[in-house]
Design a protein around this motif. Structure first.
Motif, mmCIF file in Angstrom:
data_model
loop_
_atom_site.group_PDB
_atom_site.id
_atom_site.type_symbol
_atom_site.label_atom_id
_atom_site.label_comp_id
_atom_site.label_asym_id
_atom_site.label_seq_id
_atom_site.Cartn_x
_atom_site.Cartn_y
_atom_site.Cartn_z
ATOM 1 N N SER A 51 0.810 -1.215 0.000
ATOM 2 C CA SER A 51 0.000 0.000 0.000
ATOM 3 C C SER A 51 0.847 1.270 0.000
ATOM 4 C CB SER A 51 -0.949 0.009 1.204
ATOM 5 O OG SER A 51 -0.230 -0.110 2.418
ATOM 6 N N LEU A 52 2.119 1.140 0.342
ATOM 7 C CA LEU A 52 3.024 2.292 0.294
ATOM 8 C C LEU A 52 3.152 2.850 -1.113
ATOM 9 C CD1 LEU A 52 5.243 4.095 1.633
ATOM 10 C CD2 LEU A 52 6.874 2.266 1.131
ATOM 11 N N LEU A 53 2.960 1.987 -2.104
ATOM 12 C CA LEU A 53 3.274 2.344 -3.482
ATOM 13 C C LEU A 53 2.036 2.643 -4.317
ATOM 14 C CD1 LEU A 53 5.955 -0.398 -4.190
ATOM 15 C CD2 LEU A 53 6.314 1.908 -3.285
ATOM 16 N N THR A 54 1.988 3.845 -4.867
ATOM 17 C CA THR A 54 1.010 4.179 -5.893
ATOM 18 C C THR A 54 1.697 4.021 -7.250
ATOM 19 O OG1 THR A 54 1.615 6.517 -6.033
ATOM 20 C CG2 THR A 54 -0.001 5.898 -4.348
ATOM 21 N N PRO A 55 0.956 4.065 -8.339
ATOM 22 C CA PRO A 55 1.593 3.985 -9.659
ATOM 23 C C PRO A 55 2.679 5.031 -9.871
ATOM 24 C CG PRO A 55 -0.754 3.673 -9.864
ATOM 25 C CD PRO A 55 -0.514 4.046 -8.441
ATOM 26 N N GLN A 56 2.484 6.213 -9.332
ATOM 27 C CA GLN A 56 3.482 7.274 -9.454
ATOM 28 C C GLN A 56 4.804 6.846 -8.823
ATOM 29 O OE1 GLN A 56 2.352 10.854 -7.429
ATOM 30 N NE2 GLN A 56 4.435 11.627 -7.365
ATOM 31 N N GLU A 57 4.741 6.224 -7.649
ATOM 32 C CA GLU A 57 5.950 5.796 -6.957
ATOM 33 C C GLU A 57 6.615 4.634 -7.671
ATOM 34 O OE1 GLU A 57 3.627 5.343 -3.606
ATOM 35 O OE2 GLU A 57 3.959 7.371 -2.835
ATOM 36 N N ILE A 58 5.794 3.758 -8.219
ATOM 37 C CA ILE A 58 6.344 2.636 -8.981
ATOM 38 C C ILE A 58 7.120 3.150 -10.183
ATOM 39 C CG2 ILE A 58 5.759 0.608 -10.359
ATOM 40 C CD1 ILE A 58 3.291 0.292 -8.472
ATOM 41 N N GLN A 59 6.601 4.168 -10.835
ATOM 42 C CA GLN A 59 7.323 4.737 -11.980
ATOM 43 C C GLN A 59 8.655 5.322 -11.547
ATOM 44 O OE1 GLN A 59 5.246 6.671 -15.151
ATOM 45 N NE2 GLN A 59 6.705 8.342 -15.259
ATOM 46 N N PHE A 60 8.681 6.001 -10.399
ATOM 47 C CA PHE A 60 9.941 6.548 -9.891
ATOM 48 C C PHE A 60 10.947 5.419 -9.674
ATOM 49 C CE2 PHE A 60 13.019 7.857 -6.782
ATOM 50 C CZ PHE A 60 13.242 9.200 -7.023
ATOM 51 N N ILE A 61 10.503 4.328 -9.086
ATOM 52 C CA ILE A 61 11.377 3.191 -8.820
ATOM 53 C C ILE A 61 11.933 2.617 -10.120
ATOM 54 C CG2 ILE A 61 11.374 0.785 -8.013
ATOM 55 C CD1 ILE A 61 9.379 1.737 -5.834
#
Length: 366
Positions: A51-61
């Motif tokens: 739940s920490l990760l939204t699609p935006q954060e996944i893209q950053f990763i």
């Protein structure tokens, strides 16, 4: 009423096991103080809680080097944990800077339609570039990792908005700009994409011309659509390696809006689509006290707004700054965040006495 929650209507998949392995292999890059945060992150991930990760954060990763990812995840963990649990910290997790307080639209759910705000010179203006640089330097020096250019007005109305973004380059994990997309042109699009901005949010609430122009008064749907198409064209043609994600952020303000059709239309032109249920924000000061949140407001522990004139405020719901906590012309961001006035406000909220704070006593955020 709980603070507005958005649902991403588009999503991205990622390799969960690979991410866990990467974090475990890069534990040496973190400080001893952050080891507890990392343990909590790994525990959640291993229990299939992402739940920490939204699609935006996944893209950053996906766009970052391995040695950055672990530090980024710790930042995101603190970003969500500290405000939620009302943990005191030395500096905001998120700083919002307002380049311009004026706006070229008059959206029906926005405080710009309050003529006692938008019609008064004391509230209208543009931030001096030297002041902007001073605030950004303050933010960088005290370890703030997320900065957004937005506020009560339209940021792209500032003639130096490109220079502002450029000055922020390589200083933050997250550099974001919110815009209604009405004023985008080729020069500005190139400036945004060159700046290292990793998230641009287009504020749009409909996929239908009549509905859009009824909500976003003074906006012209065809122009906005063409501007967003042009942004995508330039990004694909000239900045194929860009880490700048694009997002449509819409508000649901009536039952006639269709989130699924909204998603279907806009996902062709942007990376992500998100919708929020709107709250009555522009009339904060005349809201009935009965709607007030019962718990402490998370904003007090998470973010701070700096208006165009340097005045600092805990939130933008109080758009006339009755709760002003300091002046960035006179004090550093860290000093203001830890000021006696800010601490007293947090104390009142924590002790269940937000009814003693105006306009917190009639605000539904918590």
């Amino acid at each position: 009423m709980k603070k507005m929650q958005g649902n991403f209507l588009t999503s991205k998949k990622f390799d969960k096991e690979k991410l866990i392995q990467l974090i475990e292999a890069n534990q040496h890059v973190i400080s001893e103080n952050d080891s507890l945060e990392l343990k909590e992150i790994l525990s959640d991930f291993k229990n299939n809680d992402f739940s920490l990760l939204t699609p935006q954060e996944i893209q950053f990763i996906e766009n970052s080097n391995d040695d950055i990812i672990t530090k980024y995840l710790i930042f995101r963990h603190k970003f969500k944990k500290i405000p939620k649990l009302h943990i005191d910290s030395d500096s905001p997790q998120h700083l919002i800077i307002e380049p311009v307080s004026a706006c070229n639209l008059r959206c029906v759910m926005c405080y710009q339609i309050d003529e006692k705000f938008s019609g008064r010179q004391e509230y209208m203006g543009m931030m001096n570039f030297d002041l902007f640089c001073k605030i950004v330097d303050d933010a960088y020096d005290c370890g703030i990792k997320a900065l957004t250019l937005t506020g009560r007005g339209e940021p792209t109305m500032h003639p130096k908005i490109g220079d502002m973004l450029e000055y922020c380059k390589d200083k933050f994990f997250e550099l974001k700009i919110n815009t209604n997309a009405t004023l985008l042109n080729d020069d500005l699009i190139h400036q945004i994409l060159k700046s290292g901005c990793n998230d641009i949010v287009f504020s749009i609430d409909s996929y239908k011309k009549d509905e859009y122009e009824t909500i976003r008064v003074r906006g012209i749907f065809e122009e906005v659509l063409n501007n967003i198409k042009r942004f995508q064209e330039i990004r694909e043609k000239h900045y194929s390696e860009s880490k700048c994600s694009t997002r449509i952020s819409g508000m649901i303000i009536n039952e006639n809006q269709n989130p699924e059709q909204f998603k279907k239309f806009w996902q062709e032109y942007v990376d992500y689509v998100v919708m929020f249920h709107a709250q009555t924000r522009w009339d904060t000061y005349n809201n009935p006290v009965e709607i007030a949140g019962k718990n402490p407001c998370n904003y007090l522990w998470g973010e701070m707004n700096v208006w165009f004139d340097g005045k600092c405020n805990p939130c933008d719901t109080d758009y006339k700054s009755t709760l002003s906590v300091g002046d960035a012309n006179e004090s550093s961001i860290k000093e203001i965040w830890n000021s006696e006035k800010y601490q007293e406000l947090r104390k009142l909220h924590k002790s269940g006495e937000r009814n003693k704070c105006y306009p917190c006593d009639r605000c539904s955020n918590w």
